[in-house]
Design a protein around this motif. Structure first.
Motif, PDB file in Angstrom:
ATOM      1  N   ILE A  12       0.869  -1.182   0.000  1.00  0.00           N
ATOM      2  CA  ILE A  12       0.000   0.000   0.000  1.00  0.00           C
ATOM      3  C   ILE A  12       0.902   1.227   0.000  1.00  0.00           C
ATOM      4  O   ILE A  12       0.672   2.191  -0.707  1.00  0.00           O
ATOM      5  CB  ILE A  12      -0.953  -0.010   1.212  1.00  0.00           C
ATOM      6  N   ILE A  13       1.952   1.180   0.831  1.00  0.00           N
ATOM      7  CA  ILE A  13       3.017   2.187   0.829  1.00  0.00           C
ATOM      8  C   ILE A  13       4.313   1.417   0.599  1.00  0.00           C
ATOM      9  O   ILE A  13       4.590   0.441   1.295  1.00  0.00           O
ATOM     10  CB  ILE A  13       3.054   2.982   2.152  1.00  0.00           C
ATOM     11  N   ALA A  19       5.984   4.688   5.458  1.00  0.00           N
ATOM     12  CA  ALA A  19       4.789   4.254   6.185  1.00  0.00           C
ATOM     13  C   ALA A  19       4.863   4.713   7.642  1.00  0.00           C
ATOM     14  O   ALA A  19       3.874   5.179   8.212  1.00  0.00           O
ATOM     15  CB  ALA A  19       4.651   2.736   6.115  1.00  0.00           C
ATOM     16  N   LYS A  20       6.044   4.621   8.228  1.00  0.00           N
ATOM     17  CA  LYS A  20       6.248   5.059   9.618  1.00  0.00           C
ATOM     18  C   LYS A  20       6.024   6.569   9.742  1.00  0.00           C
ATOM     19  O   LYS A  20       5.322   7.026  10.651  1.00  0.00           O
ATOM     20  CB  LYS A  20       7.654   4.693  10.079  1.00  0.00           C
ATOM     21  N   GLU A  21       6.581   7.341   8.814  1.00  0.00           N
ATOM     22  CA  GLU A  21       6.407   8.803   8.839  1.00  0.00           C
ATOM     23  C   GLU A  21       4.938   9.193   8.738  1.00  0.00           C
ATOM     24  O   GLU A  21       4.451  10.041   9.485  1.00  0.00           O
ATOM     25  CB  GLU A  21       7.165   9.454   7.683  1.00  0.00           C
ATOM     26  N   ALA A  23       2.254   7.408   9.390  1.00  0.00           N
ATOM     27  CA  ALA A  23       1.507   7.005  10.588  1.00  0.00           C
ATOM     28  C   ALA A  23       1.813   7.928  11.765  1.00  0.00           C
ATOM     29  O   ALA A  23       0.904   8.349  12.484  1.00  0.00           O
ATOM     30  CB  ALA A  23       1.844   5.566  10.952  1.00  0.00           C
ATOM     31  N   ASP A  24       3.079   8.255  11.952  1.00  0.00           N
ATOM     32  CA  ASP A  24       3.451   9.079  13.103  1.00  0.00           C
ATOM     33  C   ASP A  24       3.000  10.534  12.964  1.00  0.00           C
ATOM     34  O   ASP A  24       2.989  11.275  13.942  1.00  0.00           O
ATOM     35  CB  ASP A  24       4.959   8.981  13.362  1.00  0.00           C
ATOM     36  N   LYS A  25       2.605  10.942  11.755  1.00  0.00           N
ATOM     37  CA  LYS A  25       2.036  12.280  11.562  1.00  0.00           C
ATOM     38  C   LYS A  25       0.520  12.272  11.784  1.00  0.00           C
ATOM     39  O   LYS A  25      -0.148  13.284  11.599  1.00  0.00           O
ATOM     40  CB  LYS A  25       2.340  12.788  10.150  1.00  0.00           C
ATOM     41  N   GLY A  26      -0.043  11.115  12.149  1.00  0.00           N
ATOM     42  CA  GLY A  26      -1.473  11.028  12.449  1.00  0.00           C
ATOM     43  C   GLY A  26      -2.353  10.901  11.230  1.00  0.00           C
ATOM     44  O   GLY A  26      -3.539  11.205  11.292  1.00  0.00           O
ATOM     45  N   ARG A  27      -1.804  10.439  10.120  1.00  0.00           N
ATOM     46  CA  ARG A  27      -2.579  10.336   8.879  1.00  0.00           C
ATOM     47  C   ARG A  27      -3.171   8.958   8.628  1.00  0.00           C
ATOM     48  O   ARG A  27      -3.746   8.710   7.573  1.00  0.00           O
ATOM     49  CB  ARG A  27      -1.699  10.728   7.693  1.00  0.00           C
ATOM     50  N   ILE A  28      -3.014   8.051   9.588  1.00  0.00           N
ATOM     51  CA  ILE A  28      -3.569   6.706   9.439  1.00  0.00           C
ATOM     52  C   ILE A  28      -4.426   6.397  10.662  1.00  0.00           C
ATOM     53  O   ILE A  28      -4.024   6.637  11.790  1.00  0.00           O
ATOM     54  CB  ILE A  28      -2.453   5.646   9.296  1.00  0.00           C
ATOM     55  N   SER A  50      -4.528   8.639   4.753  1.00  0.00           N
ATOM     56  CA  SER A  50      -4.443   9.895   4.004  1.00  0.00           C
ATOM     57  C   SER A  50      -2.987  10.065   3.602  1.00  0.00           C
ATOM     58  O   SER A  50      -2.142  10.370   4.432  1.00  0.00           O
ATOM     59  CB  SER A  50      -4.889  11.071   4.868  1.00  0.00           C
ATOM     60  N   PHE A  51      -2.715   9.831   2.330  1.00  0.00           N
ATOM     61  CA  PHE A  51      -1.336   9.800   1.852  1.00  0.00           C
ATOM     62  C   PHE A  51      -1.253  10.528   0.521  1.00  0.00           C
ATOM     63  O   PHE A  51      -2.002  10.208  -0.395  1.00  0.00           O
ATOM     64  CB  PHE A  51      -0.881   8.342   1.706  1.00  0.00           C
ATOM     65  N   GLY A  52      -0.360  11.515   0.454  1.00  0.00           N
ATOM     66  CA  GLY A  52      -0.274  12.294  -0.778  1.00  0.00           C
ATOM     67  C   GLY A  52      -1.566  13.053  -0.977  1.00  0.00           C
ATOM     68  O   GLY A  52      -2.057  13.714  -0.066  1.00  0.00           O
TER      69      GLY A  52
END
Length: 89
Positions: A12-13, A19-21, A23-28, A50-52
């Motif tokens: 998916i990523i 993927a870690k970045e 998630a740690d930014k609160g986008r998952i 929420s990616f890109g």
């Protein structure tokens, strides 16, 4: 399985560090709750990513430690996928 590892193995990523970045930014979110990269995911969990410029909702169908590229589509099913431009209309 860790969230960041699942996202990489399922492709998916593409990279675990990305993927870690994300998630740690609160986008998952996992089942509607904001998740960290170290969060555990299991069968049946619903991920909102929420990616890109898009937001994707997927359901985990299968968890394996490693997989071939052709088999990654069996690991999840896409519930919805929206790009930012769709939301602005």
């Amino acid at each position: 399985m860790r969230l960041d590892k699942f996202l990489k193995i399922s492709r998916i990523i593409k990279r675990r560090t990305i993927a870690k970045e994300v998630a740690d930014k609160g986008r998952i979110q996992v089942n509607g709750i904001v998740a960290k990269s170290s969060s555990d995911v299991k069968l049946g969990d619903e991920l909102t990513i929420s990616f890109g410029n898009k937001t994707m909702v997927v359901k985990i169908e299968k968890i394996v430690e490693s997989t071939k590229k052709e088999e990654t589509k069996e690991m999840y099913s896409i519930i919805s996928e929206k790009s930012k431009s769709d939301e602005n209309e």
